[in-house]
Design a protein around this motif. Structure first.
Motif, mmCIF file in Angstrom:
data_model
loop_
_atom_site.group_PDB
_atom_site.id
_atom_site.type_symbol
_atom_site.label_atom_id
_atom_site.label_comp_id
_atom_site.label_asym_id
_atom_site.label_seq_id
_atom_site.Cartn_x
_atom_site.Cartn_y
_atom_site.Cartn_z
ATOM 1 N N ASP A 161 111.808 -53.927 -37.383
ATOM 2 C CA ASP A 161 110.561 -54.684 -37.307
ATOM 3 C C ASP A 161 109.696 -54.413 -38.543
ATOM 4 O OD1 ASP A 161 110.195 -52.084 -36.225
ATOM 5 O OD2 ASP A 161 108.446 -52.716 -35.082
ATOM 6 N N ASP A 162 109.767 -53.199 -39.099
ATOM 7 C CA ASP A 162 109.039 -52.904 -40.333
ATOM 8 C C ASP A 162 109.724 -53.533 -41.542
ATOM 9 O OD1 ASP A 162 107.072 -51.448 -39.009
ATOM 10 O OD2 ASP A 162 108.172 -49.561 -39.200
ATOM 11 N N LEU A 163 111.054 -53.566 -41.548
ATOM 12 C CA LEU A 163 111.781 -54.234 -42.630
ATOM 13 C C LEU A 163 111.411 -55.711 -42.677
ATOM 14 C CD1 LEU A 163 113.859 -54.254 -44.903
ATOM 15 C CD2 LEU A 163 115.640 -54.560 -43.156
ATOM 16 N N HIS A 164 111.215 -56.312 -41.527
ATOM 17 C CA HIS A 164 110.761 -57.711 -41.461
ATOM 18 C C HIS A 164 109.467 -57.880 -42.252
ATOM 19 C CE1 HIS A 164 109.093 -61.431 -39.890
ATOM 20 N NE2 HIS A 164 108.104 -60.739 -39.340
ATOM 21 N N PHE A 165 108.503 -56.966 -42.078
ATOM 22 C CA PHE A 165 107.242 -57.057 -42.820
ATOM 23 C C PHE A 165 107.456 -56.892 -44.319
ATOM 24 C CE2 PHE A 165 105.390 -55.820 -38.627
ATOM 25 C CZ PHE A 165 104.687 -56.997 -38.425
ATOM 26 N N VAL A 166 108.356 -55.990 -44.717
ATOM 27 C CA VAL A 166 108.671 -55.811 -46.139
ATOM 28 C C VAL A 166 109.218 -57.112 -46.717
ATOM 29 C CG1 VAL A 166 110.195 -54.622 -47.770
ATOM 30 C CG2 VAL A 166 109.032 -53.322 -45.967
ATOM 31 N N LEU A 167 110.130 -57.758 -45.998
ATOM 32 C CA LEU A 167 110.698 -59.019 -46.467
ATOM 33 C C LEU A 167 109.639 -60.114 -46.527
ATOM 34 C CD1 LEU A 167 114.120 -58.912 -44.601
ATOM 35 C CD2 LEU A 167 113.718 -58.589 -47.058
ATOM 36 N N GLN A 168 108.745 -60.147 -45.545
ATOM 37 C CA GLN A 168 107.670 -61.139 -45.556
ATOM 38 C C GLN A 168 106.807 -60.997 -46.812
ATOM 39 O OE1 GLN A 168 106.698 -63.660 -42.927
ATOM 40 N NE2 GLN A 168 108.895 -63.337 -42.970
ATOM 41 N N TYR A 203 114.250 -66.414 -40.216
ATOM 42 C CA TYR A 203 112.810 -66.522 -39.995
ATOM 43 C C TYR A 203 112.527 -67.971 -39.659
ATOM 44 C CZ TYR A 203 107.807 -66.129 -40.979
ATOM 45 O OH TYR A 203 106.443 -66.140 -40.885
ATOM 46 N N VAL A 204 111.643 -68.239 -38.734
ATOM 47 C CA VAL A 204 111.362 -69.568 -38.183
ATOM 48 C C VAL A 204 112.630 -70.049 -37.470
ATOM 49 C CG1 VAL A 204 110.421 -71.861 -38.560
ATOM 50 C CG2 VAL A 204 109.811 -70.043 -40.143
ATOM 51 N N LEU A 205 112.907 -69.418 -36.361
ATOM 52 C CA LEU A 205 114.126 -69.691 -35.604
ATOM 53 C C LEU A 205 114.254 -71.167 -35.277
ATOM 54 C CD1 LEU A 205 113.983 -66.643 -33.170
ATOM 55 C CD2 LEU A 205 115.077 -66.800 -35.412
ATOM 56 N N GLY A 206 115.466 -71.686 -35.445
ATOM 57 C CA GLY A 206 115.740 -73.083 -35.154
ATOM 58 C C GLY A 206 115.497 -74.020 -36.317
ATOM 59 N N ILE A 234 108.830 -62.000 -50.058
ATOM 60 C CA ILE A 234 109.059 -63.436 -50.194
ATOM 61 C C ILE A 234 107.738 -64.193 -50.332
ATOM 62 C CG2 ILE A 234 110.029 -65.459 -49.028
ATOM 63 C CD1 ILE A 234 112.044 -63.511 -47.697
ATOM 64 N N GLY A 235 106.648 -63.592 -49.881
ATOM 65 C CA GLY A 235 105.352 -64.254 -49.964
ATOM 66 C C GLY A 235 104.998 -65.050 -48.728
ATOM 67 N N TRP A 236 105.647 -64.748 -47.610
ATOM 68 C CA TRP A 236 105.342 -65.424 -46.363
ATOM 69 C C TRP A 236 104.277 -64.655 -45.603
ATOM 70 C CZ3 TRP A 236 111.189 -66.137 -45.068
ATOM 71 C CH2 TRP A 236 111.691 -67.193 -45.842
ATOM 72 N N GLN A 237 103.786 -65.243 -44.487
ATOM 73 C CA GLN A 237 102.632 -64.668 -43.810
ATOM 74 C C GLN A 237 102.894 -64.246 -42.371
ATOM 75 O OE1 GLN A 237 99.245 -67.180 -44.427
ATOM 76 N NE2 GLN A 237 99.639 -67.320 -46.620
ATOM 77 N N ASN A 238 104.141 -64.025 -42.005
ATOM 78 C CA ASN A 238 104.477 -63.464 -40.694
ATOM 79 C C ASN A 238 103.926 -64.266 -39.525
ATOM 80 O OD1 ASN A 238 105.651 -61.597 -38.924
ATOM 81 N ND2 ASN A 238 103.753 -60.467 -38.758
ATOM 82 N N GLY A 239 104.180 -65.563 -39.528
ATOM 83 C CA GLY A 239 103.669 -66.389 -38.447
ATOM 84 C C GLY A 239 104.721 -66.886 -37.478
ATOM 85 N N HIS A 240 105.963 -66.402 -37.606
ATOM 86 C CA HIS A 240 107.051 -66.919 -36.781
ATOM 87 C C HIS A 240 107.960 -65.781 -36.314
ATOM 88 C CE1 HIS A 240 106.065 -71.026 -38.000
ATOM 89 N NE2 HIS A 240 105.919 -70.538 -39.221
#
Length: 97
Positions: free
Chosen positions: A14-21, A74-77, A24-30
């Protein structure tokens, strides 16, 4: 996706997800998933079947024990799937945080 990082293998998924966000410059909304073969880690949601393994209970080391490539979705589907490839490993250094 190729990520060059000094990320420690003990990092929780779950922390690696934040590192990737951030990288990449995304804002963790999905929602997100890490996938390796038939194993899926993500945030537990009672509406998703089958429920993924808990990302907050697994580490990057758990994935890397099975190989150097895995999927990050990220952004499932909506097919925002990325292949993350481990480029190299270095021994831990006590002078770095």
């Amino acid at each position: 996706m190729r990520v060059a990082s000094r990320c420690r293998v003990e990092i929780r998924l779950d922390d690696l997800h934040f590192v990737l966000q951030i990288a990449i410059g995304w804002q963790n909304g999905h929602p997100f998933e890490f996938r390796l073969g038939d194993r899926i880690w993500g945030l537990r949601d009672r509406d998703i079947e089958p429920a993924p393994l808990a990302a907050e209970e697994a580490t990057l080391a758990d994935i890397l024990a099975h190989g150097g490539n895995f999927k990050y979705d990220y952004v499932l589907g909506e097919d925002w799937e990325h292949t993350v490839t481990l480029l190299s490993r270095e021994p831990a250094r006590t002078d770095l945080r």
